[in-house]
Design a protein around this motif. Structure first.
Motif, short mmCIF file in Angstrom:
data_model
loop_
_atom_site.label_atom_id
_atom_site.label_comp_id
_atom_site.label_asym_id
_atom_site.label_seq_id
_atom_site.Cartn_x
_atom_site.Cartn_y
_atom_site.Cartn_z
N GLY A 10 0.85 -1.18 0.00
CA GLY A 10 0.00 0.00 0.00
C GLY A 10 0.89 1.23 0.00
O GLY A 10 2.13 1.13 0.03
N ASP A 11 0.26 2.39 -0.03
CA ASP A 11 1.00 3.65 0.00
C ASP A 11 1.46 3.90 1.42
O ASP A 11 0.86 4.62 2.20
N THR A 12 2.55 3.22 1.77
CA THR A 12 3.11 3.29 3.12
C THR A 12 4.61 3.54 3.02
O THR A 12 5.15 3.70 1.92
N GLY A 13 5.26 3.51 4.15
CA GLY A 13 6.71 3.69 4.17
C GLY A 13 7.45 2.68 3.31
O GLY A 13 8.47 3.01 2.70
N LEU A 14 6.92 1.46 3.23
CA LEU A 14 7.57 0.44 2.38
C LEU A 14 7.62 0.87 0.92
O LEU A 14 8.63 0.70 0.24
N ALA A 15 6.52 1.43 0.43
CA ALA A 15 6.48 1.88 -0.96
C ALA A 15 7.51 2.98 -1.18
O ALA A 15 8.23 2.98 -2.19
N THR A 27 2.21 -0.27 -6.27
CA THR A 27 1.71 0.41 -5.08
C THR A 27 0.22 0.64 -5.18
O THR A 27 -0.27 1.15 -6.20
N LEU A 28 -0.50 0.25 -4.14
CA LEU A 28 -1.95 0.39 -4.07
C LEU A 28 -2.29 1.67 -3.33
O LEU A 28 -1.84 1.88 -2.21
N TYR A 29 -3.07 2.52 -3.98
CA TYR A 29 -3.46 3.80 -3.39
C TYR A 29 -4.94 3.79 -3.06
O TYR A 29 -5.75 3.26 -3.82
N ARG A 35 -0.98 11.28 -7.38
CA ARG A 35 -0.47 12.57 -7.86
C ARG A 35 0.17 13.36 -6.72
O ARG A 35 1.04 14.18 -6.95
N LEU A 36 -0.28 13.12 -5.50
CA LEU A 36 0.27 13.84 -4.35
C LEU A 36 1.52 13.17 -3.80
O LEU A 36 2.49 13.83 -3.47
N TRP A 37 1.49 11.85 -3.64
CA TRP A 37 2.58 11.14 -2.98
C TRP A 37 3.06 9.93 -3.76
O TRP A 37 3.67 9.03 -3.20
N GLY A 38 2.79 9.89 -5.05
CA GLY A 38 3.14 8.73 -5.85
C GLY A 38 4.62 8.63 -6.18
O GLY A 38 5.41 9.52 -5.85
N ASP A 58 -9.39 10.16 4.13
CA ASP A 58 -8.72 10.18 5.43
C ASP A 58 -7.76 9.00 5.52
O ASP A 58 -8.19 7.85 5.69
N PRO A 59 -6.44 9.23 5.42
CA PRO A 59 -5.50 8.11 5.49
C PRO A 59 -5.44 7.47 6.87
O PRO A 59 -4.88 6.40 7.03
N HIS A 60 -6.04 8.11 7.87
CA HIS A 60 -6.04 7.57 9.23
C HIS A 60 -7.45 7.18 9.66
O HIS A 60 -7.74 7.08 10.85
N GLY A 61 -8.33 6.94 8.68
CA GLY A 61 -9.72 6.59 8.98
C GLY A 61 -9.85 5.28 9.72
O GLY A 61 -8.93 4.46 9.77
N ARG A 62 -11.01 5.07 10.27
CA ARG A 62 -11.29 3.84 11.04
C ARG A 62 -11.55 2.63 10.15
O ARG A 62 -11.51 1.50 10.61
N SER A 63 -11.87 2.87 8.88
CA SER A 63 -12.11 1.77 7.95
C SER A 63 -11.37 2.06 6.65
O SER A 63 -11.02 3.21 6.37
N PRO A 64 -11.11 1.04 5.86
CA PRO A 64 -10.40 1.23 4.59
C PRO A 64 -11.16 2.18 3.67
O PRO A 64 -12.39 2.16 3.61
N ASP A 65 -10.43 2.98 2.95
CA ASP A 65 -11.02 3.89 1.97
C ASP A 65 -11.69 3.08 0.86
O ASP A 65 -11.17 2.06 0.43
N ARG A 66 -12.83 3.56 0.40
CA ARG A 66 -13.58 2.82 -0.64
C ARG A 66 -12.77 2.64 -1.91
O ARG A 66 -12.90 1.64 -2.61
N ARG A 67 -11.90 3.61 -2.24
CA ARG A 67 -11.06 3.49 -3.45
C ARG A 67 -10.07 2.34 -3.32
O ARG A 67 -9.79 1.65 -4.29
N LEU A 68 -9.57 2.12 -2.14
CA LEU A 68 -8.65 1.01 -1.91
C LEU A 68 -9.38 -0.32 -2.02
O LEU A 68 -8.86 -1.29 -2.58
N LEU A 69 -10.61 -0.38 -1.55
CA LEU A 69 -11.39 -1.62 -1.59
C LEU A 69 -11.78 -2.03 -3.00
O LEU A 69 -12.14 -3.18 -3.23
N LEU A 70 -11.71 -1.11 -3.95
CA LEU A 70 -12.02 -1.44 -5.34
C LEU A 70 -10.90 -2.20 -6.04
O LEU A 70 -11.09 -2.76 -7.11
N ILE A 71 -9.73 -2.23 -5.44
CA ILE A 71 -8.58 -2.93 -6.03
C ILE A 71 -8.71 -4.42 -5.72
O ILE A 71 -8.82 -4.81 -4.57
#
Length: 87
Positions: A10-15, A27-29, A35-38, A58-71
């Protein structure tokens, strides 16, 4: 990381370490547009993102972002295979 043949994350420190070491990556966004952190423009880096525009979630949200779940797994595997074919 420096010797990795391919980094899938994912878009984390590892990426970002993969980008810094110029290691091939997929990398999964989700909440934040690549465009911001790619990764830098380089054929070694594949980006998967199902968003539009650059309005971040919200990158710190309580649940996964819907865009991430589409991958899906097939999309990730196809991007990884395409990366291997390029080298």
């Amino acid at each position: 990381m420096a010797g990795a043949r391919l980094v899938v994350s994912g878009d984390t420190g590892l990426a970002h370490l993969a980008f810094a070491y110029a290691r091939p990556s997929v990398t999964l966004y989700g909440p934040v547009s690549p465009r911001l952190w790619g990764p830098p423009a380089d054929r070694r880096h594949r980006v998967i993102w199902h968003g539009t525009g650059v309005r971040p979630g919200d990158p710190h949200g309580r649940s996964p972002d819907r865009r991430l779940l589409l991958i899906g797994p097939r999309e990730v595997l196809d991007a990884a295979a395409a990366d291997v074919a390029v080298r």
